[in-house]
Write a protein that holds these residues in place. Structure first.
Motif, mmCIF file in Angstrom:
data_model
loop_
_atom_site.group_PDB
_atom_site.id
_atom_site.type_symbol
_atom_site.label_atom_id
_atom_site.label_comp_id
_atom_site.label_asym_id
_atom_site.label_seq_id
_atom_site.Cartn_x
_atom_site.Cartn_y
_atom_site.Cartn_z
ATOM 1 N N THR A 272 -85.869 -8.011 29.668
ATOM 2 C CA THR A 272 -86.666 -7.061 28.893
ATOM 3 C C THR A 272 -88.150 -7.394 29.051
ATOM 4 O OG1 THR A 272 -86.864 -8.302 26.812
ATOM 5 C CG2 THR A 272 -84.816 -7.060 27.154
ATOM 6 N N LYS A 273 -88.986 -6.466 28.652
ATOM 7 C CA LYS A 273 -90.433 -6.696 28.692
ATOM 8 C C LYS A 273 -90.955 -7.271 27.385
ATOM 9 C CE LYS A 273 -91.090 -2.963 32.041
ATOM 10 N NZ LYS A 273 -91.691 -1.634 32.315
ATOM 11 N N THR A 274 -90.068 -7.421 26.416
ATOM 12 C CA THR A 274 -90.474 -7.913 25.095
ATOM 13 C C THR A 274 -89.811 -9.233 24.719
ATOM 14 O OG1 THR A 274 -88.738 -6.524 24.098
ATOM 15 C CG2 THR A 274 -90.975 -5.612 24.193
ATOM 16 N N GLY A 275 -89.151 -9.893 25.684
ATOM 17 C CA GLY A 275 -88.506 -11.167 25.411
ATOM 18 C C GLY A 275 -89.512 -12.243 25.010
ATOM 19 N N VAL A 276 -89.036 -13.223 24.267
ATOM 20 C CA VAL A 276 -89.908 -14.281 23.752
ATOM 21 C C VAL A 276 -89.491 -15.622 24.353
ATOM 22 C CG1 VAL A 276 -90.841 -15.388 21.692
ATOM 23 C CG2 VAL A 276 -90.095 -13.003 21.584
ATOM 24 N N PRO A 277 -90.332 -16.236 25.184
ATOM 25 C CA PRO A 277 -89.985 -17.546 25.762
ATOM 26 C C PRO A 277 -89.715 -18.572 24.662
ATOM 27 C CG PRO A 277 -91.909 -16.605 26.859
ATOM 28 C CD PRO A 277 -91.641 -15.746 25.663
ATOM 29 N N LEU A 278 -88.752 -19.423 24.899
ATOM 30 C CA LEU A 278 -88.361 -20.391 23.878
ATOM 31 C C LEU A 278 -89.449 -21.412 23.574
ATOM 32 C CD1 LEU A 278 -84.653 -20.874 24.980
ATOM 33 C CD2 LEU A 278 -85.444 -19.851 22.845
ATOM 34 N N ASP A 279 -90.414 -21.573 24.492
ATOM 35 C CA ASP A 279 -91.478 -22.540 24.209
ATOM 36 C C ASP A 279 -92.496 -22.009 23.192
ATOM 37 O OD1 ASP A 279 -92.924 -20.706 25.721
ATOM 38 O OD2 ASP A 279 -93.271 -22.072 27.406
ATOM 39 N N ARG A 280 -92.291 -20.801 22.708
ATOM 40 C CA ARG A 280 -93.128 -20.285 21.613
ATOM 41 C C ARG A 280 -92.571 -20.673 20.239
ATOM 42 N NH1 ARG A 280 -94.767 -14.276 21.551
ATOM 43 N NH2 ARG A 280 -95.926 -15.130 19.772
ATOM 44 N N PHE A 281 -91.480 -21.419 20.260
ATOM 45 C CA PHE A 281 -90.860 -21.841 19.015
ATOM 46 C C PHE A 281 -90.818 -23.363 18.908
ATOM 47 C CE2 PHE A 281 -88.620 -17.849 20.196
ATOM 48 C CZ PHE A 281 -88.978 -17.059 19.102
ATOM 49 N N ASP A 282 -90.699 -23.855 17.688
ATOM 50 C CA ASP A 282 -90.324 -25.248 17.457
ATOM 51 C C ASP A 282 -88.814 -25.281 17.262
ATOM 52 O OD1 ASP A 282 -92.714 -26.653 17.615
ATOM 53 O OD2 ASP A 282 -93.261 -26.216 15.537
ATOM 54 N N PRO A 283 -88.073 -25.991 18.115
ATOM 55 C CA PRO A 283 -86.627 -26.066 17.951
ATOM 56 C C PRO A 283 -86.264 -26.896 16.725
ATOM 57 C CG PRO A 283 -87.328 -27.568 19.661
ATOM 58 C CD PRO A 283 -88.560 -26.799 19.241
ATOM 59 N N ILE A 284 -85.218 -26.494 16.011
ATOM 60 C CA ILE A 284 -84.812 -27.223 14.807
ATOM 61 C C ILE A 284 -83.393 -27.769 14.943
ATOM 62 C CG2 ILE A 284 -84.475 -27.112 12.308
ATOM 63 C CD1 ILE A 284 -86.480 -24.801 12.251
ATOM 64 N N ILE B 240 -86.984 -7.880 18.660
ATOM 65 C CA ILE B 240 -87.800 -7.531 17.488
ATOM 66 C C ILE B 240 -87.842 -8.716 16.524
ATOM 67 C CG2 ILE B 240 -87.877 -6.101 15.402
ATOM 68 C CD1 ILE B 240 -86.926 -3.750 17.110
ATOM 69 N N ALA B 241 -86.698 -9.290 16.255
ATOM 70 C CA ALA B 241 -86.635 -10.429 15.333
ATOM 71 C C ALA B 241 -87.314 -11.661 15.919
ATOM 72 C CB ALA B 241 -85.177 -10.741 15.000
ATOM 73 N N TRP B 242 -87.102 -11.938 17.203
ATOM 74 C CA TRP B 242 -87.693 -13.145 17.803
ATOM 75 C C TRP B 242 -89.216 -13.044 17.861
ATOM 76 C CZ3 TRP B 242 -83.151 -12.200 21.420
ATOM 77 C CH2 TRP B 242 -82.005 -12.865 20.920
ATOM 78 N N ASN B 243 -89.744 -11.861 18.107
ATOM 79 C CA ASN B 243 -91.191 -11.683 18.054
ATOM 80 C C ASN B 243 -91.706 -11.858 16.625
ATOM 81 O OD1 ASN B 243 -92.720 -10.768 20.652
ATOM 82 N ND2 ASN B 243 -90.739 -9.735 20.797
ATOM 83 N N PHE B 244 -90.952 -11.373 15.664
ATOM 84 C CA PHE B 244 -91.332 -11.527 14.259
ATOM 85 C C PHE B 244 -91.429 -13.011 13.882
ATOM 86 C CE2 PHE B 244 -90.123 -12.108 9.795
ATOM 87 C CZ PHE B 244 -91.038 -11.283 9.149
ATOM 88 N N VAL B 245 -90.442 -13.784 14.286
ATOM 89 C CA VAL B 245 -90.440 -15.223 13.962
ATOM 90 C C VAL B 245 -91.582 -15.932 14.686
ATOM 91 C CG1 VAL B 245 -89.136 -17.380 14.148
ATOM 92 C CG2 VAL B 245 -87.970 -15.275 13.465
ATOM 93 N N ALA B 246 -91.749 -15.645 15.967
ATOM 94 C CA ALA B 246 -92.790 -16.311 16.755
ATOM 95 C C ALA B 246 -94.186 -16.045 16.205
ATOM 96 C CB ALA B 246 -92.706 -15.871 18.215
ATOM 97 N N ASN B 247 -94.375 -14.867 15.603
ATOM 98 C CA ASN B 247 -95.696 -14.481 15.094
ATOM 99 C C ASN B 247 -95.857 -14.739 13.592
ATOM 100 O OD1 ASN B 247 -96.688 -13.497 17.612
ATOM 101 N ND2 ASN B 247 -95.491 -11.636 17.346
ATOM 102 N N SER C 296 -88.294 -22.238 14.539
ATOM 103 C CA SER C 296 -89.396 -21.749 13.699
ATOM 104 C C SER C 296 -90.597 -21.491 14.593
ATOM 105 C CB SER C 296 -89.743 -22.773 12.616
ATOM 106 O OG SER C 296 -90.235 -23.966 13.209
ATOM 107 N N ALA C 297 -91.615 -20.884 14.032
ATOM 108 C CA ALA C 297 -92.833 -20.609 14.806
ATOM 109 C C ALA C 297 -93.466 -21.916 15.268
ATOM 110 C CB ALA C 297 -93.825 -19.820 13.955
ATOM 111 N N LYS C 298 -94.044 -21.890 16.461
ATOM 112 C CA LYS C 298 -94.696 -23.076 17.025
ATOM 113 C C LYS C 298 -95.805 -23.572 16.100
ATOM 114 C CE LYS C 298 -94.834 -25.608 20.866
ATOM 115 N NZ LYS C 298 -93.642 -26.231 21.458
ATOM 116 N N GLY C 299 -95.813 -24.887 15.863
ATOM 117 C CA GLY C 299 -96.858 -25.465 15.033
ATOM 118 C C GLY C 299 -96.439 -25.755 13.609
ATOM 119 N N THR C 300 -95.161 -25.630 13.311
ATOM 120 C CA THR C 300 -94.666 -25.959 11.971
ATOM 121 C C THR C 300 -94.900 -27.443 11.698
ATOM 122 O OG1 THR C 300 -92.977 -24.227 12.148
ATOM 123 C CG2 THR C 300 -92.640 -25.922 10.458
ATOM 124 N N PRO C 301 -95.398 -27.816 10.515
ATOM 125 C CA PRO C 301 -95.662 -29.231 10.216
ATOM 126 C C PRO C 301 -94.435 -30.112 10.437
ATOM 127 C CG PRO C 301 -96.621 -27.834 8.534
ATOM 128 C CD PRO C 301 -95.814 -26.934 9.415
#
Length: 324
Positions: free
Chosen positions: A108-120, A79-86, A257-262
């Motif tokens: 799970t069917k709701t997992g979020v691949p790590l490539d949807r994030f910008d690693p910090i 739930i949290a990882w989808n929130f951050v990704a979106n 953070s969400a993908k595409g952060t400046p």
């Protein structure tokens, strides 16, 4: 007296200065100008919250802004990882992730691949330990494994839930050592520990920071740890490597953070995390808990994510786990 041409030019300049800032102008606005949120995928009081709280003050000092810690539990963290990704990719919504973020992509069917994030930033690793009660007949990991090999499915191993990280970690030991346990799931780490204390199960696998108080009170014995080197807080406990296999199934905490952060904002966030991870208060906390603090920036973090993905995927395939 100004000429007509001069008056026209002055008018153009005035209009230009009066226009609202576009994309280029907004990139130059002060960052942060409002609180940054650390989104925690688990209930308050757990390891993720402790990590965020330990980072909060030195991070705020380094970045020149404030942090809000927000717990969004549920769905095994998804739930949290989808929130951050979106969320808007503006650097104000950061998520904490750990091996569960890798595992839930496959379980799970709701997992979020790590490539949807910008690693910090990677902040700390905490090894896992194979644990039994002090009155257990197994004094060493070798004795424990020898018994498991001779008595398949006789040793009952508690875990914090079916397909949870440490359930899969125990399956990893089965894969590495050619043994078979009986897996006993509980709803969370607390009930898992309680069951072991009460003698309802034979052993478990959990992070050493959770196990230390019970080791110090002589209730638990840790037989082996997952770290590459022996833990400073458990110097007499051997590593998996000393038994011929490498299984990095401890926990760790990293921020995304969400993908595409400046890029300029990512850079500022990275430097703030670096300062916080290297602060005395952060290092002191984890030294007492058996954690190994280390700042990893985006490139090193991506490499580590890939390494962890390969490991957990291999165990998940061996254990025949399916998305639920």
């Amino acid at each position: 007296m100004k000429t007509r041409k001069q008056l026209v030019m002055m008018g153009i300049v005035w209009i230009t200065l009066s226009l609202p800032l576009g994309a280029n102008g907004s990139a130059q606005e002060k960052f942060p100008s409002r609180p940054i949120q650390f989104i925690i995928p688990w209930a308050a009081g757990g390891g993720g919250t402790i990590n965020a709280q330990a980072l909060q003050v030195p991070f705020e000092k380094a970045i020149g802004g404030s942090v809000q810690i927000v717990n969004k539990p549920g769905g095994g963290g998804t739930i949290a990882w989808n929130f951050v990704a979106n969320s808007p990719p503006d650097g104000y919504t950061l998520g904490i992730t750990n091996p569960s973020g890798v595992v839930t992509v496959y379980t799970t069917k709701t997992g979020v691949p790590l490539d949807r994030f910008d690693p910090i930033a990677y902040t700390v690793g905490v090894p896992a330990g194979v644990v039994v009660r002090t009155e257990s007949p197994w004094k060493t990991f070798k004795e424990f494994i020898d018994h498991a090999q001779k008595n398949p499915e006789k040793i009952q191993m508690a875990n914090s839930g079916h397909a949870a990280m440490y359930h899969i970690g125990i399956v990893g030991i089965e894969m590495a050592m050619g043994v078979k346990f009986t897996h006993v799931p509980f709803k969370g780490t607390g009930p898992c520990i309680t069951a072991l204390l009460g003698g309802h199960v034979d052993g478990s696998l959990n992070e050493v920071s959770t196990l230390l108080p019970y080791v110090e009170s002589k209730k638990f014995r840790v037989l082996a740890v997952s770290s590459q080197a022996r833990s400073p807080v458990l110097p007499d406990v051997p590593t998996f490597r000393e038994f011929g296999f490498d299984l990095d199934v401890g926990t760790w905490y990293a921020y995304v953070s969400a993908k595409g952060t400046p890029k300029d904002r990512l850079q500022k966030l990275q430097e703030a995390f670096r300062a916080a991870v290297q602060s005395n208060e952060f290092k002191s906390l984890y030294q007492k808990q058996g954690g190994v603090t280390e700042f990893k920036g985006p490139e090193a973090l991506v490499a580590y994510f890939r390494e962890q993905d390969r490991l957990w995927k291999r165990i998940i395939e061996f254990g025949n786990f399916r998305p639920e």
